[in-house]
Design an enzyme around this catalytic site. Structure first.
Site, PDB file in Angstrom:
ATOM      1  N   ASP A  13       0.753  -1.405   0.062  1.00  0.00           N
ATOM      2  CA  ASP A  13       0.188  -0.091  -0.005  1.00  0.00           C
ATOM      3  C   ASP A  13       0.770   1.268   0.105  1.00  0.00           C
ATOM      4  O   ASP A  13       1.994   1.123   0.567  1.00  0.00           O
ATOM      5  CB  ASP A  13      -0.876  -0.126   1.245  1.00  0.00           C
ATOM      6  CG  ASP A  13      -1.827   0.997   1.215  1.00  0.00           C
ATOM      7  OD1 ASP A  13      -2.331   1.334   0.039  1.00  0.00           O
ATOM      8  OD2 ASP A  13      -2.543   1.295   2.247  1.00  0.00           O
ATOM      9  N   ASN A  61      -9.891  -2.751  -7.209  1.00  0.00           N
ATOM     10  CA  ASN A  61      -8.829  -2.027  -7.923  1.00  0.00           C
ATOM     11  C   ASN A  61      -9.397  -1.637  -9.262  1.00  0.00           C
ATOM     12  O   ASN A  61      -8.989  -0.713  -9.993  1.00  0.00           O
ATOM     13  CB  ASN A  61      -7.615  -2.736  -8.093  1.00  0.00           C
ATOM     14  CG  ASN A  61      -6.760  -2.439  -6.829  1.00  0.00           C
ATOM     15  OD1 ASN A  61      -5.773  -3.263  -6.446  1.00  0.00           O
ATOM     16  ND2 ASN A  61      -7.094  -1.704  -5.899  1.00  0.00           N
TER      17      ASN A  61
END
Length: 238
Positions: A13, A61
């Protein structure tokens, strides 16, 4: 180092925020994050970690901008191509977890090739989560289980309670060839699982760091493993 976690999962991340702080587009952060995968793999192998799982692209995503998704797909294709060579050089077995049917035919072909090339390798096992969401994985696992003729026979013979166990259900998940993680690491300060390995992380230790993924290096991995080693792991209240 003593008490090294044998199975580690990492949520990669912070690529976009890392790039923004440097006045660069999010896509630049993803490029630098992709370059960081190989050195972290080498660091994990050097520490004695046997199984490493990266959360590279989630089912959520796809909701990002077209440019960002396009960049991520290109980076994944480039890395899969490179991974074929790396797996051979490092005796590294490779698995891809997630719904690969949602990926391009080119990527599906590359996934089959790298898994086939590395299937008999005996070094560290690298698993990459692509088009992965844990709830999706569990639902797909249930579908596989109820459609399996052998499971239908077991239920008819032994009854539902005996036929369907936690251990048996785990064999229908994407991670059937991977031990549950001892340690889960998430970079860049967020402290949530984001639909990652919900079943498998039931007894894992969690480690959160403010360091963004492009800056997460061998020293940071060692720091996470040292923190894991200091914890008193207890199960069932013992």
């Amino acid at each position: 180092m003593e008490n090294v976690p044998q199975s580690v999962a990492i949520i990669l991340d912070g690529n976009g925020r890392w790039a923004k702080k440097r006045g660069m587009p999010r896509t630049y952060g993803h490029m630098m994050g992709a370059k960081n995968v190989e050195p972290v793999c080498r660091a994990a192998d050097a520490l004695g970690i046997k199984y490493l799982t990266f959360y590279a692209f989630s089912t959520e995503n796809w909701k990002r901008s077209k440019d960002e998704v396009s960049t991520l797909m290109k980076l994944i294709v480039e890395y899969l191509n490179k991974l074929m060579k790396l797996s051979v050089e490092n005796n590294m077995r490779v698995f891809i977890i997630g719904d690969v049917t949602g990926l391009s035919p080119e990527m599906q072909d590359m996934i089959r090739k790298v898994e086939d090339i590395s299937k008999d390798f005996t070094g560290m096992t690298l698993s990459i989560a692509l088009n992965y969401g844990s709830r999706d994985e569990i639902v797909r696992g249930i579908r596989k289980m109820v459609e399996d003729p052998k499971m239908k026979e077991a239920i008819a013979r032994d009854g539902v309670e005996k036929a369907i166990t936690e251990e048996k259900f785990s064999t229908y998940l994407d991670t059937k060839n991977i031990p549950d993680p001892d340690l889960m690491i998430r970079t860049s300060g967020e402290e949530r699982l984001s639909n990652f390995l919900l079943w498998q992380l039931a007894y894992s230790e969690f480690y959160f760091t403010d360091v963004a993924w492009p800056d997460f290096n061998a020293d940071e991995l060692k720091k996470a493993c040292e923190e894991y080693a200091r914890r008193n792991r207890r199960f069932g209240g013992v």
